[in-house]
Design an enzyme around this catalytic site. Structure first.
Site, PDB file in Angstrom:
ATOM      1  CD  GLN A 126      -2.428   1.267   2.794  1.00 53.93           C
ATOM      2  OE1 GLN A 126      -1.900   0.727   3.770  1.00 53.93           O
ATOM      3  NE2 GLN A 126      -3.577   1.895   2.879  1.00 53.93           N
ATOM      4  N   GLY A 127       0.797   2.035  -1.070  1.00 52.74           N
ATOM      5  CA  GLY A 127       1.580   3.277  -1.160  1.00 52.74           C
ATOM      6  C   GLY A 127       0.707   4.494  -0.898  1.00 52.74           C
ATOM      7  CE1 TYR A 128      -4.199   4.091  -0.627  1.00 56.57           C
ATOM      8  CE2 TYR A 128      -5.298   4.892   1.331  1.00 56.57           C
ATOM      9  CZ  TYR A 128      -5.359   4.302   0.091  1.00 56.57           C
ATOM     10  OH  TYR A 128      -6.574   3.923  -0.415  1.00 56.57           O
ATOM     11  CB  SER A 129       2.238   6.879   4.687  1.00 57.61           C
ATOM     12  OG  SER A 129       1.124   6.347   5.337  1.00 57.61           O
ATOM     13  CB  SER A 161       3.335  -3.023   5.582  1.00 56.55           C
ATOM     14  OG  SER A 161       3.132  -2.134   6.640  1.00 56.55           O
ATOM     15  CD  GLU A 244      -4.932   0.333   6.195  1.00 59.65           C
ATOM     16  OE1 GLU A 244      -5.234   1.252   5.404  1.00 59.65           O
ATOM     17  OE2 GLU A 244      -3.797   0.204   6.681  1.00 59.65           O
ATOM     18  CG  ASN A 384      -5.957   3.864  18.037  1.00 61.40           C
ATOM     19  OD1 ASN A 384      -5.983   3.451  16.876  1.00 61.40           O
ATOM     20  ND2 ASN A 384      -5.956   3.059  19.069  1.00 61.40           N
ATOM     21  CD  GLU A 385      -3.184   9.427  19.140  1.00 61.67           C
ATOM     22  OE1 GLU A 385      -3.014   8.896  18.017  1.00 61.67           O
ATOM     23  OE2 GLU A 385      -2.652   9.002  20.186  1.00 61.67           O
TER      24      GLU A 385
HETATM   25  C1  LIG Z   1       4.272  -0.424  11.295  1.00 63.70           C
HETATM   26  C2  LIG Z   1       3.622   0.535  10.345  1.00 63.70           C
HETATM   27  C3  LIG Z   1       3.198   0.072   9.117  1.00 63.70           C
HETATM   28  C4  LIG Z   1       2.626   0.955   8.200  1.00 63.70           C
HETATM   29  N1  LIG Z   1       2.280   0.487   6.965  1.00 63.70           N
HETATM   30  C5  LIG Z   1       1.845   1.363   6.032  1.00 63.70           C
HETATM   31  C6  LIG Z   1       1.611   0.931   4.682  1.00 63.70           C
HETATM   32  O1  LIG Z   1       1.753  -0.260   4.352  1.00 63.70           O
HETATM   33  N2  LIG Z   1       1.240   1.853   3.764  1.00 63.70           N
HETATM   34  C7  LIG Z   1       1.061   3.158   4.077  1.00 63.70           C
HETATM   35  O2  LIG Z   1       0.695   3.922   3.207  1.00 63.70           O
HETATM   36  N3  LIG Z   1       1.269   3.607   5.339  1.00 63.70           N
HETATM   37  C8  LIG Z   1       1.673   2.744   6.312  1.00 63.70           C
HETATM   38  N4  LIG Z   1       1.921   3.184   7.583  1.00 63.70           N
HETATM   39  C9  LIG Z   1       1.826   4.629   7.856  1.00 63.70           C
HETATM   40  C10 LIG Z   1       0.691   5.007   8.779  1.00 63.70           C
HETATM   41  O3  LIG Z   1      -0.537   4.979   8.129  1.00 63.70           O
HETATM   42  C11 LIG Z   1       1.040   6.397   9.334  1.00 63.70           C
HETATM   43  O4  LIG Z   1       2.185   6.234  10.161  1.00 63.70           O
HETATM   44  C12 LIG Z   1      -0.076   7.011  10.117  1.00 63.70           C
HETATM   45  O5  LIG Z   1      -1.132   7.375   9.274  1.00 63.70           O
HETATM   46  C13 LIG Z   1       0.391   8.256  10.893  1.00 63.70           C
HETATM   47  O6  LIG Z   1       1.058   9.151  10.073  1.00 63.70           O
HETATM   48  P1  LIG Z   1       2.507   9.726  10.490  1.00 63.70           P
HETATM   49  O7  LIG Z   1       3.388   8.569  10.852  1.00 63.70           O
HETATM   50  O8  LIG Z   1       2.969  10.631   9.403  1.00 63.70           O
HETATM   51  O9  LIG Z   1       2.281  10.551  11.836  1.00 63.70           O
HETATM   52  P2  LIG Z   1       1.672  12.031  11.974  1.00 63.70           P
HETATM   53  O10 LIG Z   1       0.499  12.190  11.066  1.00 63.70           O
HETATM   54  O11 LIG Z   1       2.789  13.013  11.823  1.00 63.70           O
HETATM   55  O12 LIG Z   1       1.174  12.019  13.474  1.00 63.70           O
HETATM   56  C14 LIG Z   1       2.098  12.142  14.575  1.00 63.70           C
HETATM   57  C15 LIG Z   1       1.268  12.148  15.862  1.00 63.70           C
HETATM   58  O13 LIG Z   1       0.368  13.280  15.857  1.00 63.70           O
HETATM   59  C16 LIG Z   1      -0.988  12.837  16.050  1.00 63.70           C
HETATM   60  N5  LIG Z   1      -1.887  13.656  15.211  1.00 63.70           N
HETATM   61  C17 LIG Z   1      -1.709  13.990  13.918  1.00 63.70           C
HETATM   62  N6  LIG Z   1      -2.750  14.709  13.474  1.00 63.70           N
HETATM   63  C18 LIG Z   1      -3.620  14.818  14.512  1.00 63.70           C
HETATM   64  C19 LIG Z   1      -4.892  15.440  14.686  1.00 63.70           C
HETATM   65  N7  LIG Z   1      -5.483  16.084  13.676  1.00 63.70           N
HETATM   66  N8  LIG Z   1      -5.493  15.337  15.897  1.00 63.70           N
HETATM   67  C20 LIG Z   1      -4.911  14.657  16.923  1.00 63.70           C
HETATM   68  N9  LIG Z   1      -3.682  14.055  16.819  1.00 63.70           N
HETATM   69  C21 LIG Z   1      -3.062  14.123  15.627  1.00 63.70           C
HETATM   70  C22 LIG Z   1      -1.005  11.404  15.592  1.00 63.70           C
HETATM   71  O14 LIG Z   1      -2.035  10.677  16.218  1.00 63.70           O
HETATM   72  C23 LIG Z   1       0.386  10.915  16.021  1.00 63.70           C
HETATM   73  O15 LIG Z   1       0.348  10.549  17.385  1.00 63.70           O
HETATM   74  C24 LIG Z   1       2.453   2.325   8.543  1.00 63.70           C
HETATM   75  C25 LIG Z   1       2.868   2.775   9.805  1.00 63.70           C
HETATM   76  C26 LIG Z   1       3.451   1.907  10.693  1.00 63.70           C
HETATM   77  C27 LIG Z   1       3.896   2.430  12.025  1.00 63.70           C
END
Ligand SMILES: Cc1cc2nc3c(=O)[nH]c(=O)nc-3n(C[C@H](O)[C@H](O)[C@H](O)COP(=O)(O)OP(=O)(O)OC[C@H]3O[C@@H](n4cnc5c(N)ncnc54)[C@H](O)[C@@H]3O)c2cc1C
Length: 398
Positions: A126-129, A161, A244, A384-385
């Site tokens: 999955q290429g989202y992030s 992942s 998902e 979860n937030e």
């Molecule tokens: C083990 C693992 C596997 C993953 N696999 C994939 C994958 O296969 N494909 C893919 O595309 N992505 C994947 N991800 C990415 C995942 O979806 C993102 O890490 C996630 O969406 C959070 O984005 P971020 O890491 O940029 O954190 P950020 O968005 O920068 O958030 C940092 C912190 O700020 C909090 N925060 C941010 N915005 C808000 C808000 N508006 N209100 C309250 N709190 C907030 C968050 O809850 C978090 O605690 C994976 C992540 C992990 C850890």
């Protein structure tokens, strides 16, 4: 819906249990139940065994080669596979991109990709992030510029992942820079062997490398690989995220951890007595079991609503929060069971099942890695937030 197990359900449970016991290769079961690293071949082998039996896609409608099972049957199947020690059915193809292709794909895309997902000829990721686009996914920057009958992609994905196992990736890309960010996103299916696409592993806390960075430099993708309309990928992205999140509810994983907890608590002793006979620990096990059961019923309710055509995206957010919290709590209780022996950590043992002698016994060796690995469930699929924000807006109206 009637949540009691009918005689047919009981018979079905027996059939699945028997199938898992007789068809799952023992070395795979041993790796999975020992919380050891599961190699790519194990996932593929088990998916092909299930596919041969006609059980490859428990959540798909029959017309596409699925089982057409009820919510109850899906739940029983998942529970029996997980507690029987089967590797999880990788969700990226089966439960993420497949529903998207069924709903938004062209007939040619359905015909080509769905059978290849069923027998695991294609491993999807999955290429989202992206760096800078996680929770705020709509700010993604990977650019797709249309030149004739191809898009030319430049950008970077992260936390992908199992990209190192995958041969296909579905990506959200930016096809228009102007206007609202959500309105210029498109959904593309990409062959990982396309020139210009590079995967680099990210080493995690547990010394594993299941997540990766994916770099895209002038990657050419046929326009035929666009799903839905150009610039309208955001609707598809959200639809996929609902699937998902329901998956991260992880009822099978909850049940596997629970059954492991009970077995461990019955075997480990404190002051000469099994831990499970300690009234305080016993109460903790009873409490978490009640939570697992109520979570299971909520999940079945949501699956039933979804099968009846209801939009369950908000419910999926609730299930995601609850499921991830329960899994983390179970991981912590397993550590508590093992006491100080849980501290010992051997990456070598996780890889091979051999190595230095483990204090407390080899059966405790994978607990710490499992505990650390479970930190991720509160993050991926949308933190979860952020799920709480969704519920606050959609349900509470804040
Ligand atoms: C083990 C693992 C596997 C993953 N696999 C994939 C994958 O296969 N494909 C893919 O595309 N992505 C994947 N991800 C990415 C995942 O979806 C993102 O890490 C996630 O969406 C959070 O984005 P971020 O890491 O940029 O954190 P950020 O968005 O920068 O958030 C940092 C912190 O700020 C909090 N925060 C941010 N915005 C808000 C808000 N508006 N209100 C309250 N709190 C907030 C968050 O809850 C978090 O605690 C994976 C992540 C992990 C850890």
């Amino acid at each position: 819906m009637d949540l009691r197990e009918s005689p047919e359900d009981v018979a079905f449970r027996g059939e699945v249990r028997e199938f898992v016991a007789t068809h799952l290769p023992p070395e795979i079961r041993e790796r999975v139940l020992g919380f050891r690293r599961v190699p790519r071949e194990d996932y593929v082998t088990w998916q092909r065994i299930l596919h041969q039996r006609g059980w490859g896609a428990p959540g798909w409608p029959r017309e596409f080669g699925g089982t057409g099972w009820t919510a109850r049957q899906r739940s029983i199947f998942e529970e029996e596979c997980y507690t029987g020690g089967a590797p999880r059915q990788m969700p990226f193809g089966l439960s993420m991109v497949a529903p998207v292709i069924m709903k938004f794909g062209t007939p040619a895309q359905r015909e080509h990709y769905l059978p290849r997902i069923l027998d695991f000829r294609d491993w999807w990721c999955q290429g989202y992030s992206e760096p800078g686009a996680g929770s705020d996914l709509a700010s993604l920057k990977t650019r797709a510029e249309r030149r004739g009958d191809v898009y030319v992609l430049n950008g970077q994905k992260t936390w992908t992942s199992f990209a190192h196992y995958a041969n296909m990736i579905f990506c959200l890309v930016r096809t228009r820079a102007e206007g609202k960010p959500q309105q210029g996103i498109s959904f593309l299916l990409i062959d990982m062997k396309t020139p210009g696409l590079r995967v680099r592993p990210i080493k995690t806390l547990d010394q594993g490398a299941d997540v990766n960075e994916v770099f895209l430099d002038d990657v050419e993708v046929p326009v035929a690989n666009l799903v839905g309309e150009e610039d309208r990928g955001w609707t598809i992205a959200k639809y996929l995220l609902g699937h998902e999140r329901t998956n991260i509810a992880g009822i099978g994983m909850c049940k596997r951890l629970l059954s492991r907890l009970k077995a461990l608590a019955a075997g480990e002793t404190r002051r000469g007595r099994p831990l499970l006979e300690d009234p305080r620990f016993r109460e903790k096990v009873a409490r978490i079991e009640i939570q697992v059961l109520s979570h299971e019923w909520s999940l079945m309710r949501v699956i039933s609503l979804e099968q009846a055509g209801r939009d369950v995206s908000t419910e999926a957010s609730m299930l995601k929060i609850r499921g991830s919290e329960i899994q983390q709590h179970l991981g912590a209780l397993l550590m508590e069971c093992a006491g100080p022996h849980a501290l010992h950590y051997s990456p070598e043992w996780l890889e091979t099942g051999h190595g230095e002698e483990m204090p407390g016994g080899a059966h405790l060796a994978g607990l710490a890695a499992q505990y650390f690995d479970l930190r991720k469930v509160a993050i991926y699929g949308g933190t979860n937030e952020v799920q709480r924000n969704i519920i606050a807006r959609a349900v509470v109206g804040l």
